[in-house]
Design an enzyme around this catalytic site. Structure first.
Site, PDB file in Angstrom:
ATOM      1  N   GLN A  22       0.812  -1.216   0.000  1.00 37.03           N
ATOM      2  CA  GLN A  22       0.000   0.000   0.000  1.00 37.03           C
ATOM      3  C   GLN A  22       0.846   1.267   0.000  1.00 37.03           C
ATOM      4  O   GLN A  22       0.365   2.333  -0.393  1.00 37.03           O
ATOM      5  CB  GLN A  22      -0.944   0.006   1.201  1.00 37.03           C
ATOM      6  CG  GLN A  22      -0.264   0.180   2.549  1.00 37.03           C
ATOM      7  CD  GLN A  22      -1.249   0.136   3.699  1.00 37.03           C
ATOM      8  OE1 GLN A  22      -1.744  -0.931   4.054  1.00 37.03           O
ATOM      9  NE2 GLN A  22      -1.539   1.286   4.286  1.00 37.03           N
ATOM     10  N   CYS A  28      -5.218   0.557   3.562  1.00 39.09           N
ATOM     11  CA  CYS A  28      -5.374  -0.841   3.973  1.00 39.09           C
ATOM     12  C   CYS A  28      -6.816  -1.301   3.833  1.00 39.09           C
ATOM     13  O   CYS A  28      -7.089  -2.451   3.475  1.00 39.09           O
ATOM     14  CB  CYS A  28      -4.876  -1.050   5.397  1.00 39.09           C
ATOM     15  SG  CYS A  28      -5.731  -0.047   6.648  1.00 39.09           S
ATOM     16  N   HIS A 164      -5.858  -1.108  11.958  1.00 34.35           N
ATOM     17  CA  HIS A 164      -5.367  -1.558  10.668  1.00 34.35           C
ATOM     18  C   HIS A 164      -6.389  -2.565  10.166  1.00 34.35           C
ATOM     19  O   HIS A 164      -7.075  -3.213  10.966  1.00 34.35           O
ATOM     20  CB  HIS A 164      -3.987  -2.209  10.833  1.00 34.35           C
ATOM     21  CG  HIS A 164      -3.341  -2.619   9.553  1.00 34.35           C
ATOM     22  ND1 HIS A 164      -3.228  -1.764   8.474  1.00 34.35           N
ATOM     23  CD2 HIS A 164      -2.774  -3.809   9.167  1.00 34.35           C
ATOM     24  CE1 HIS A 164      -2.602  -2.397   7.489  1.00 34.35           C
ATOM     25  NE2 HIS A 164      -2.326  -3.636   7.884  1.00 34.35           N
ATOM     26  N   ASN A 185      -1.826  -9.300   4.481  1.00 32.96           N
ATOM     27  CA  ASN A 185      -1.595  -7.897   4.770  1.00 32.96           C
ATOM     28  C   ASN A 185      -1.314  -7.148   3.465  1.00 32.96           C
ATOM     29  O   ASN A 185      -1.234  -7.755   2.394  1.00 32.96           O
ATOM     30  CB  ASN A 185      -0.416  -7.763   5.748  1.00 32.96           C
ATOM     31  CG  ASN A 185      -0.437  -6.462   6.526  1.00 32.96           C
ATOM     32  OD1 ASN A 185      -1.255  -5.578   6.283  1.00 32.96           O
ATOM     33  ND2 ASN A 185       0.468  -6.329   7.480  1.00 32.96           N
TER      34      ASN A 185
END
Length: 221
Positions: A22, A28, A164, A185
């Site tokens: 990202q 995110c 997150h 992730n």
């Protein structure tokens, strides 16, 4: 209740695209939403397509862009938009740009909405992940230092400031007998276990490790 297998890894079912980065954009939320949509599309159609985070960032009417948006807003955008472009047609640039909402959708399935897991309920979360990847909030305090293995330890479950958003793409039991969630992730493939992490599951606290069970949603098709 539908049978829940003892473990699942949606990567083994060709339902997870490669890990991306990202960068300096607080996107995110868009990456997590896209990963879940890519997953259910692949599960339903057998076709895995890398979709566009950038379209959500640029065109979401809540204008959250790189400012840490919400997963439910991401899903709602795709529903209202009637689909989502491919990453090839609308590539990621790590900043908010002008909305170019004239790209063709690469989704065969129609996203009709989203459902959210009951708060602080790992059993319900498990049942959902058994069917498809699920987007969740998590406290990133320990994730920043994660390298490999199952993430354990005190990381805080308070998510008011430290939030997150990641996608749970599976669960299982480690070689040492520790239950874990498998998360994808958006910090690139050099982070963690090639961009993924295993997070302690069934820790005995209702909010889950790092608050992973506090809030989670998945797309409906």
């Amino acid at each position: 209740m539908k049978h829940v297998p003892p473990s699942i890894d949606w990567r083994n079912h060709n339902a997870v695209t490669p890990v991306e980065t990202q960068g300096g954009c607080g996107s995110c939320w868009a990456f997590a939403v896209v990963a879940a949509i890519e997953g259910i599309e692949a599960i339903r159609t057998g076709r895995l397509t890398q979709l566009s985070e950038q379209q959500i960032i640029d065109c979401n009417e809540d204008h959250e862009g790189c400012n840490r948006g919400r997963m439910d807003h991401g899903y709602e955008f795709v529903r209202k938009n009637g689909g989502l472009a491919s990453d090839n047609d609308y590539p990621y640039i790590a900043t908010q740009g002008a909305c170019a909402n004239n790209k063709p959708s690469s989704l065969t399935s129609k996203i009709i909405g989203f459902s959210c897991i009951p708060n602080n309920n790992e059993a319900a979360l498990l049942a959902a992940v058994a069917n498809q990847p699920v987007t969740v909030n998590i406290n990133p305090q320990l994730l920043q230092f994660y390298r490999s293995g199952v993430l354990t330890g005190e990381c805080g479950s308070q998510l008011t400031d430290l939030i997150h958003i990641v996608t749970i793409i599976g669960y299982g039991v480690s070689e040492n007998g520790v239950d874990y969630w498998l998360i994808k992730n958006s910090w690139g493939p050099v982070w963690g276990e090639n961009g993924y992490a295993r997070v302690h599951r069934n820790i005995g606290a209702m909010e889950g490790q790092c608050g992973i069970a506090t809030f989670g949603c998945y797309p409906n098709v």
